[in-house]
Design a protein around this motif. Sequence first.
Motif, PDB file in Angstrom:
ATOM      1  N   UNK A 205       0.829  -1.208   0.000  1.00 56.42           N
ATOM      2  CA  UNK A 205       0.000   0.000   0.000  1.00 56.42           C
ATOM      3  C   UNK A 205       0.863   1.258   0.000  1.00 56.42           C
ATOM      4  N   UNK A 206       1.995   1.210   0.705  1.00 56.53           N
ATOM      5  CA  UNK A 206       2.886   2.364   0.762  1.00 56.53           C
ATOM      6  C   UNK A 206       3.541   2.684  -0.569  1.00 56.53           C
ATOM      7  N   UNK A 287       6.453   6.822  15.291  1.00 58.08           N
ATOM      8  CA  UNK A 287       6.055   7.622  14.127  1.00 58.08           C
ATOM      9  C   UNK A 287       5.222   6.714  13.235  1.00 58.08           C
ATOM     10  N   UNK A 288       4.493   7.303  12.316  1.00 56.01           N
ATOM     11  CA  UNK A 288       3.723   6.487  11.392  1.00 56.01           C
ATOM     12  C   UNK A 288       4.664   5.753  10.432  1.00 56.01           C
ATOM     13  N   UNK A 289       4.198   4.629   9.904  1.00 58.87           N
ATOM     14  CA  UNK A 289       5.025   3.759   9.076  1.00 58.87           C
ATOM     15  C   UNK A 289       5.594   4.538   7.885  1.00 58.87           C
ATOM     16  N   UNK A 290       6.915   4.534   7.697  1.00 55.45           N
ATOM     17  CA  UNK A 290       7.477   5.181   6.509  1.00 55.45           C
ATOM     18  C   UNK A 290       6.895   4.588   5.226  1.00 55.45           C
ATOM     19  N   UNK A 291       6.740   5.417   4.208  1.00 54.21           N
ATOM     20  CA  UNK A 291       6.056   4.989   2.990  1.00 54.21           C
ATOM     21  C   UNK A 291       6.898   5.269   1.752  1.00 54.21           C
ATOM     22  N   UNK A 292       6.482   4.666   0.661  1.00 51.82           N
ATOM     23  CA  UNK A 292       7.170   4.830  -0.613  1.00 51.82           C
ATOM     24  C   UNK A 292       6.454   5.771  -1.546  1.00 51.82           C
ATOM     25  N   UNK A 293       5.709   6.703  -1.012  1.00 50.95           N
ATOM     26  CA  UNK A 293       4.985   7.679  -1.815  1.00 50.95           C
ATOM     27  C   UNK A 293       3.532   7.820  -1.426  1.00 50.95           C
ATOM     28  N   UNK A 294       2.982   6.804  -0.757  1.00 51.09           N
ATOM     29  CA  UNK A 294       1.579   6.824  -0.349  1.00 51.09           C
ATOM     30  C   UNK A 294       1.483   6.468   1.133  1.00 51.09           C
ATOM     31  N   UNK A 295       1.184   7.425   2.022  1.00 52.28           N
ATOM     32  CA  UNK A 295       1.034   7.077   3.444  1.00 52.28           C
ATOM     33  C   UNK A 295      -0.006   5.985   3.628  1.00 52.28           C
ATOM     34  N   UNK A 296       0.336   4.968   4.406  1.00 51.11           N
ATOM     35  CA  UNK A 296      -0.586   3.845   4.591  1.00 51.11           C
ATOM     36  C   UNK A 296      -0.211   3.065   5.840  1.00 51.11           C
ATOM     37  N   UNK A 377      -9.674  -6.241   3.378  1.00 54.84           N
ATOM     38  CA  UNK A 377     -10.959  -6.658   2.817  1.00 54.84           C
ATOM     39  C   UNK A 377     -11.660  -5.537   2.056  1.00 54.84           C
ATOM     40  N   UNK A 378     -11.122  -4.327   2.146  1.00 54.06           N
ATOM     41  CA  UNK A 378     -11.687  -3.210   1.380  1.00 54.06           C
ATOM     42  C   UNK A 378     -10.579  -2.179   1.182  1.00 54.06           C
ATOM     43  N   UNK A 379      -9.773  -2.417   0.136  1.00 54.25           N
ATOM     44  CA  UNK A 379      -8.557  -1.612  -0.050  1.00 54.25           C
ATOM     45  C   UNK A 379      -8.848  -0.173  -0.439  1.00 54.25           C
ATOM     46  N   UNK A 380     -10.010   0.077  -1.026  1.00 48.78           N
ATOM     47  CA  UNK A 380     -10.442   1.451  -1.296  1.00 48.78           C
ATOM     48  C   UNK A 380     -11.901   1.574  -0.884  1.00 48.78           C
TER      49      UNK A 380
END
Length: 432
Positions: A205-206, A287-296, A377-380
């Motif tokens: 997701x990130x 801190x919140x999980x580091x992401x690769x462009x999309x906070x998740x 179960x509901x990614x979006x």
Amino acid sequence: MKRRDFLAGGLAGGVGLAMGGHARAQARGTIRFLTPETDPSQVKVWQELITRYTEANRGAAVQPEYASWDDLIRKIPADLMAGRPPEIVAGSSRVSFMAAAAKRNLLVDLAPLVDQIGRADFHAPSLKAWHLNGIQAAIPYGVQWPVLWCRTDLFQEAGLELPKTWDEYRAAAEKLTNPARGMFGACFPAGRTWNTQIQATIAIWGAGGRMFDDKLNPTFDTPEIRRAMTYYAEMCRFSPPDIGQYGFREASAAYTSGKAATTFYWGRVLSHLYQQAPDLLPKSKTVHIPHGGTPATALGWDEFVVYKSRNTNAALDYVKFMLEPQHMFMMMEPVIAHVVPTRTSVMPMVERHDWVQKHPDIVRPLIEPIDFGISATQETPDRPFNYKWDAIEARNIIPDMVQRIVLGKEPVNIAVEKAQKEAVDATKDLRP
């Protein structure tokens, strides 16, 4: 998302509930209570609640049973085959697994109990997440998400800021890793465990990836997922050498023992630090999980599920007892900040807790509402409930993909392609 929106709301639906109060429990047999929440401090609370309930209801009996998160979905089907499911399951967090049980008409509709307690006091989105197959399949008592636990003293010594992105985290993990000292900058699990699955999905997701498209077709073989798994493998290089065996407990212990400078985990680590390494409390921050462009991050719940049985009414009565505000707080107190209570009336008790007052830098990312939590179960928000996800979990498709890459040194593109084929095979014959 504002706190008042996060902690209030409603959900329509429900049928009549035949309950005659505590007296009805007296005429029933033993209530089996199954949970993976097995920290000693948590077990102590379960036992205390059982004692209070049985003393107040002469003739009632509650039998606690404990299983790991990974063993839970093997134990319940075995019990069902034997014709004796547990009356109550607490804290499984397996939405897709329980959705399958609801589809098979095995679960009690808990909507009437929510109404009886007071629907307006519950967090509406959490109730909605467990409204499955036309029933309230569970009552969530806490909502939770993992964060990154960081040793601020080690970051400061190395002249590093706490990471927000993959690039920052990768660079920090490499700099903080010193195998000769037994210190590792990261803690990415590679066991065939649920923890590996959750952390890998957050990486997906990130990267902006999704495991299913809008029509619920598997989409594992994509550039985003290949990028996520490449990053995951890189971070495993800066993780302890025994990560091939890591599940939840090992990931927490790596941090509290001083082996890892960071770990991906929920708020339970706070209680582990108090119990095992209080000297690390002033040296820790989340801190919140580091992401690769999309906070998740992964959104999950602790919840009560009631299986249909001859003891249904007694089980409902005991669930109602546990959902009383003071009893809900008792369940959360040993692992305060691990979950955010789903009843508005419980939140003030949490905020007054001594640990919450003393450690705002730890607690804030764990209990302040977020808008980037995702459920598998509901990614979006605009897509239907993913009834196929249970098959992905049951076959360990994601942990197996991680193990092939990290332990078997299989090229990412091959491992991802295999995962796509496995996902298609696992879901091709499934119907809503």
